[in-house]
Motif scaffolding. Structure first.
Motif: not given
Length: 235
Positions: A37-39, A45-49, A219-223
């Motif tokens: 989920g982190l990955a 985030a990298v792709a979209c932001a 996933m939230l931690s990745g963001f």
């Protein structure tokens, strides 16, 4: 020149360091779900932001859309080839993640060279930010490979190979300083498409099957991790 080379090598080496964290993960479903989920969160985030806005700015909507479509289709094609070999699904995912991140690291290296050419502290700051990005990306590669039974030595060799993409991109950036922005924008969108596919089609479903709570938490931690990196970049 030497400063650019060493900074790009160190930024790339962060991929190996991040991948090393996967060797310390306990073999529990919650830990794997959090790692996947982190990955996925980091890649989304990298792709979209980061990648997609830069692609639109540099290449325009036409080149960006074409690059995005090509970036999605490449892992689809690679996945079909891997599926014919009937390998374990986690190994399949790890290989696709590795391809997506390697493609992503090339334009990152080019961004470092552009920062050094601009002068001031921009180059070293970009190298630091990209190194921080590469830490969770290394984890994204290593976690599914190790969980799928890949030998640690081969996983480490793959991480080392991916880490070379950042200095390679930096050298390409120096050699192609007059490269058309439209082409570079298309390549950034290509990287974004590949990462979106891998995150949504491979990593998130795997994390969800392992443990839903830890998948969402990861996933939230990745963001949040990428948000923290962005704040560091702004100083």
């Amino acid at each position: 020149m030497h400063g650019l080379l060493w900074m790009s090598v160190l930024a790339g080496a962060a991929t190996v360091l991040g991948g090393g964290l996967a060797f310390l993960l306990p073999e529990k479903r919650g830990a794997l779900a959090f790692a996947f989920g982190l990955a996925a969160g980091v890649m989304l985030a990298v792709a979209c932001a980061d990648l997609w806005p830069s692609a639109l700015k540099l290449g325009g909507s036409g080149a960006a859309r074409a690059g995005l479509l090509a970036g999605v289709l490449l892992p689809v094609f690679c996945g079909s080839l891997l599926a014919r070999k009937k390998g374990p699904s986690l190994l399949h995912t790890g290989v696709l993640v590795a391809c997506g991140i390697a493609l992503h690291d090339l334009p990152e290296g080019m961004a470092i060279s552009a920062g050094f050419l601009a002068g001031g502290r921009l180059g070293p700051l970009l190298a630091l930010a990209i190194g921080l990005h590469n830490l969770p990306e290394g984890l994204a590669v290593a976690a599914p490979l190790l969980a799928g039974g890949q030998k640690p030595g081969k996983t480490l060799l793959l991480l080392c190979g991916i880490s070379l993409c950042t200095p390679l991109g930096a050298m390409l950036g120096l050699g192609l300083s007059g490269f058309p922005e439209r082409i570079l924008g298309g390549f950034l969108a290509f990287s974004a498409g590949a990462m979106l596919y891998v995150a949504l089609k491979e990593l998130l479903p795997l994390a969800w099957r392992e443990e839903r709570f830890f998948a969402v938490t990861g996933m939230l931690s990745g963001f949040l991790l990428l948000a923290a990196v962005s704040l560091l970049e702004s100083f």
